[in-house]
Design a protein around this motif. Sequence first.
Motif, short mmCIF file in Angstrom:
data_model
loop_
_atom_site.label_atom_id
_atom_site.label_comp_id
_atom_site.label_asym_id
_atom_site.label_seq_id
_atom_site.Cartn_x
_atom_site.Cartn_y
_atom_site.Cartn_z
N PRO A 1 47.75 -36.67 -30.08
CA PRO A 1 47.01 -35.53 -30.63
C PRO A 1 46.72 -35.77 -32.11
CG PRO A 1 49.31 -34.96 -30.22
CD PRO A 1 49.13 -36.36 -29.74
N LEU A 2 45.52 -35.40 -32.50
CA LEU A 2 45.09 -35.72 -33.87
C LEU A 2 45.94 -35.01 -34.92
CD1 LEU A 2 41.21 -35.67 -33.37
CD2 LEU A 2 42.75 -37.65 -33.41
N ASP A 3 46.45 -33.83 -34.56
CA ASP A 3 47.19 -33.07 -35.57
C ASP A 3 48.56 -33.66 -35.85
OD1 ASP A 3 48.59 -32.47 -33.32
OD2 ASP A 3 48.33 -30.29 -33.43
N ALA A 4 48.92 -34.76 -35.19
CA ALA A 4 50.20 -35.40 -35.45
C ALA A 4 50.11 -36.35 -36.64
CB ALA A 4 50.68 -36.14 -34.21
N VAL A 5 48.90 -36.66 -37.08
CA VAL A 5 48.76 -37.59 -38.20
C VAL A 5 48.21 -36.83 -39.39
CG1 VAL A 5 48.39 -39.53 -36.65
CG2 VAL A 5 46.41 -38.33 -37.59
N PRO A 6 48.44 -37.36 -40.62
CA PRO A 6 47.92 -36.68 -41.80
C PRO A 6 46.43 -36.42 -41.68
CG PRO A 6 49.38 -38.47 -42.44
CD PRO A 6 49.20 -38.57 -40.97
N GLY A 7 46.01 -35.27 -42.23
CA GLY A 7 44.65 -34.80 -42.06
C GLY A 7 43.57 -35.80 -42.41
N ASP A 8 43.79 -36.59 -43.43
CA ASP A 8 42.73 -37.51 -43.85
C ASP A 8 42.54 -38.67 -42.89
OD1 ASP A 8 45.23 -38.46 -44.54
OD2 ASP A 8 44.47 -39.68 -46.21
N GLN A 9 43.49 -38.83 -41.96
CA GLN A 9 43.35 -39.95 -41.01
C GLN A 9 42.82 -39.51 -39.65
OE1 GLN A 9 47.11 -42.12 -40.81
NE2 GLN A 9 47.46 -41.59 -42.96
N GLN A 10 42.70 -38.18 -39.49
CA GLN A 10 42.37 -37.69 -38.14
C GLN A 10 41.00 -38.15 -37.67
OE1 GLN A 10 43.05 -33.46 -38.21
NE2 GLN A 10 45.27 -33.72 -38.40
N GLU A 11 40.05 -38.16 -38.62
CA GLU A 11 38.69 -38.53 -38.25
C GLU A 11 38.64 -40.00 -37.79
OE1 GLU A 11 34.40 -38.48 -40.40
OE2 GLU A 11 35.95 -37.11 -41.16
N ALA A 12 39.32 -40.84 -38.58
CA ALA A 12 39.35 -42.27 -38.25
C ALA A 12 40.02 -42.50 -36.89
CB ALA A 12 40.09 -43.05 -39.34
N MET A 13 41.08 -41.73 -36.65
CA MET A 13 41.79 -41.88 -35.39
C MET A 13 40.90 -41.48 -34.22
SD MET A 13 45.47 -40.31 -34.39
CE MET A 13 46.58 -41.27 -33.42
N GLU A 14 40.17 -40.41 -34.40
CA GLU A 14 39.29 -39.95 -33.33
C GLU A 14 38.23 -41.00 -33.03
OE1 GLU A 14 37.51 -36.17 -34.08
OE2 GLU A 14 37.14 -35.82 -31.94
N GLU A 15 37.67 -41.55 -34.12
CA GLU A 15 36.66 -42.60 -33.93
C GLU A 15 37.24 -43.78 -33.17
OE1 GLU A 15 34.67 -43.93 -37.51
OE2 GLU A 15 34.22 -41.82 -38.01
N ARG A 16 38.46 -44.14 -33.56
CA ARG A 16 39.12 -45.27 -32.89
C ARG A 16 39.29 -44.98 -31.40
NH1 ARG A 16 42.68 -46.11 -37.15
NH2 ARG A 16 44.21 -44.76 -36.17
N HIS A 17 39.74 -43.77 -31.12
CA HIS A 17 39.96 -43.40 -29.71
C HIS A 17 38.66 -43.42 -28.94
CE1 HIS A 17 44.03 -41.25 -30.58
NE2 HIS A 17 44.12 -42.56 -30.65
N ASN A 18 37.60 -42.94 -29.59
CA ASN A 18 36.32 -42.92 -28.89
C ASN A 18 35.83 -44.33 -28.59
OD1 ASN A 18 36.28 -40.19 -28.83
ND2 ASN A 18 35.08 -39.97 -30.73
#
Lengths: 379, 646
Positions: B614-631
């Motif tokens: 879940p994106l909210d498990a990582v610091p806010g500034d990394q959430q976007e990058a994580m989502e992109e990675r997942h996509n």
Amino acid sequence: MSYLDYKVAQTPTGIRKILYLNWPLVFLIAAVASIGFLMLVSVAGGRVDTWAEPQMYRFAAGMVIIIALAFVPMWFWRGISVPAYVCCFLLLIAVELVGEIGMGAQRWIDIGPIRLQPSELMKISLVLLLAAYYDWLPARRVSRPLWVLIPVVLILAPTGLVLIQPDLGTSIMLVAGGGIVMFAAGVSLWYFGVVIAAAVGLVAAVLESRGTDWQLLKDYQFRRIDTFLDPTADPLGAGYNIIQSQIALGSGGWSGRGFMQGTQSRLNFLPEKHTDFIFTVLAEEFGFIGAMSLLALYTLIIGFCLYSALSNRDRFASLITVGISGTFFLYFAINMATVMGMLPAKGSPLPLVSYGGTSLMILLLGFGLVQSAHVHRPR
Amino acid sequence: MTKPVNPADAAGRSITRRGLMLAGIQLGVVTTLALKLRSMQVEHAEQYRMLADGNSIKIRLLVPARGLIHDRNGIVIAGNEQNYRVTLTREEAGGDVEPVLRRLARLIPISDARMAELLDEFAKRSAITPIVLADRLTWEQFSSIAVNAPSLAGVTPESGLSRVYPRAGDMAHVLGYVGPVSDYDLSKIEDPDPVLMLPEFQLGKVGFEARMEEHLRGKAGQRRVEVNSAGREMRQLSRQEGEQGATVQMSLDARLQNYAAQRMGTESAAAVVIDVQTGDILTICSSPSFDPNKFVRGISSPDYKALMNHDHRPLADKTVQGVYPPGSTFKMVTLLAGLEAGVINAGSRFYCPGHTEVGGRRFHCWSRGGHGSVDAVTSLSHSCDVYYYELAQKVGIDRIAAMARRLGLGQRHDLPMSAVAEGIAPDRAWKQARYGQSWQVGDSLNASIGQGYVLASPLQLAVMTARLATGLEVKPRLVRAIDGVPQPAEDFPDLGLNPAFLRVARLGMDEVMNSATGTARRSRIVREDWRMAGKTGTSQVRNITAAERARGVVSNDQLPWNRRDHALFVCYAPYQAPRYAVSVVVEHGGGGSAVAAPIARDILLFALADGLPPLDAVPGDQQEAMEERHNAMRLFTPEAPRLTRA
């Protein structure tokens, strides 16, 4: 009133002769031949046209010959006995000369489409000649040495020619066939004793000759003897046929594996299954019951022939019948004894059953003579 | 011209008597024949029947279906598929195989080279031996051959089972692969199972497949067939199917393994996830990978060369086979050795000026300016090297090495995998034995920060982390159940370490992630219930020369790839009640905190969430990058898990 009590006042003539044939014998022969057709279908893997069909045509032709010969009166046979013997003898010499030109053992002459095997014909004509001889010879002279020597020469002359072909099996058949006629004619038992003793001596000499300069048999014949004495010594070589044959025969058991279910014969473990080893196929597929049935049919054929001979007051006819049935007996006894491992393998057909033209025609020719003797017996 | 017959003639009676004698003799012979028949067919029939069967009945083995391999959720990770192939028997082809092959070449592609190869093989082999012309045919090819069978004498279309790995590269290293039995394989096996001689048999060659061979193989079936005197098969008498090999359930989680593989991407890296309670290895993934199915089918020479020449070494299993200097991830070992030995306590401080001098040599801290006064916890959270240089001199290498071994380094963890490395936990005796040299103080300093002679595999680092997290002697395992029988989870014995000392080490690891100045703070998990503890590591693959140092520290970015530092990271979570331990090594990745830590954190999150982090498990500034990675990932989403034995 049974057939065996059947009596007629006088010898039948013309077309009526057909009513006086030895019909049980005809049916027995047809029954044995039918078993043969069945086995030929089996060894051909269910195909009729491979072996069974040609064999049926030959048998049909043979039956026509039997009946045709049955119409021929006895005096004719007596008349041609000497010329027939001479002809066969000359043919044997001719074969020997042709054989010289060809390669190895040649036993036949090609006359157009017919392949003539004089040694087979000789079996019949020798019986004819000896029967005529003893019919002519007054009974009191039968055992006189000179009068014994003549038939012995008549037997040994063609035998010698056959032996140098070389065809040991037929040679033995000729000697045995001739011997049976002499035996039936009443030649003193002493002579037979002497001959048997001499034969034993000869066998000893033959075995002794092996490996020497004067070797009396060919190497392959010696090997057959070895094989007979101990088939297991060379199971994949010379002993192969006998071992495989015994295995197939024994494995048939009481009632056999069933028609076309004989594993050994169908899988080509058995050699020569449509000719010399056809009895093995029968024994494997129909078991003891099947094998004994065939043996019983053969015995009945011999029985009817002997009864016909003994009740025939014509000495010539009687001797012919005994001689021919004796030859027939030798055929099946030797073949059966061979496939069961009691005699060395020498390549003899099972009479009326094995595939093959010559032996069938010669046998049916012989049975034609037996029928003729039966029809024309004195009343 | 009928001759008159005299009934009274003596010859008449004579012939009657002789006729009867003859009949008697003949009857005697017939009786003998009948008795012989009876003896053979009735009395000795059994014996002859046995000989006959021995003559014609042969036993042919049937290759058993290989046991399936499931992941922990019942997803098939090694299965069997139908393999359609065609064989040709020369005898049935009428002796000359070439016309048949030419006709067949119109239905399936047979190259000229293959044609020559086949003709050569036919010339060498017996006429009755079926030779495989082509396998892995499509159903269309297979059926077109079957339809055309009458014009293809001797050609037999057959189907059999062949190994297939549905997850392809994800688990290539741990599973290994199967292949046809080679002469070399046979030479290694004493008294080989006859089924190995069958051409279609597949033997586990490497990895789990090889090590679990006896469970997976199954029992060969038997066909009793009738053969003719030439040995040709005529018909089948009976067929007894073999027993399929055992279904083995591994501890692996196929989805987590897949995520780990995707997360590492094209990096030359390794990741291991261990369940700290059971020792179950959830993921053991080496990157980049290869498709083991190609090896099963016979890999082409260009494909093989490409794998061999790849500088990221896809064929090597970096998780157990690869050993690396553990770098700073080793610092917990040195710290615990010091605490246990009593040479320091949690409050002991060392001063870090950025370097230390020992025996005339200068040993640098990674921080040029130094960390100042450092205690046990901050020595970890700031990863101060000088602290450990000082500590090493007090505690000595032998106690460090002993602690390393207690934590699972320098020893082989016996997993059913190939080439499991032992690593090195060096001590005085080891150096003497290995190099014939005495141990130097400088060696201790290097070893104290996981450099020098120390070598550990990612698996060992994960085990070390699990032991630190639990204080128990966690042993890794790969097999959860064989044929439905669960392998009992071991009750791990206590390591016997003082819990207070362990708490110090764990606190240090917690501060690495969660203190304001922790070296891996960026990679922390912000959900409190999954709070994560970890340790970064950066291990040099080369010596830094004095000249380089004079010019200033060379950034990894400026170095060629294969001279860059290895990036390492070990971690576990949740901090309060540890469940999973993770180790990640990125070869030549640069810094542990920058490269390895985010990968390890994401994999750990996937394990904790049992699904996409879940994106909210990582610091806010990394959430976007994580989502992109997942996509961008092409993730494996199994349908309903198949728990039944297929």
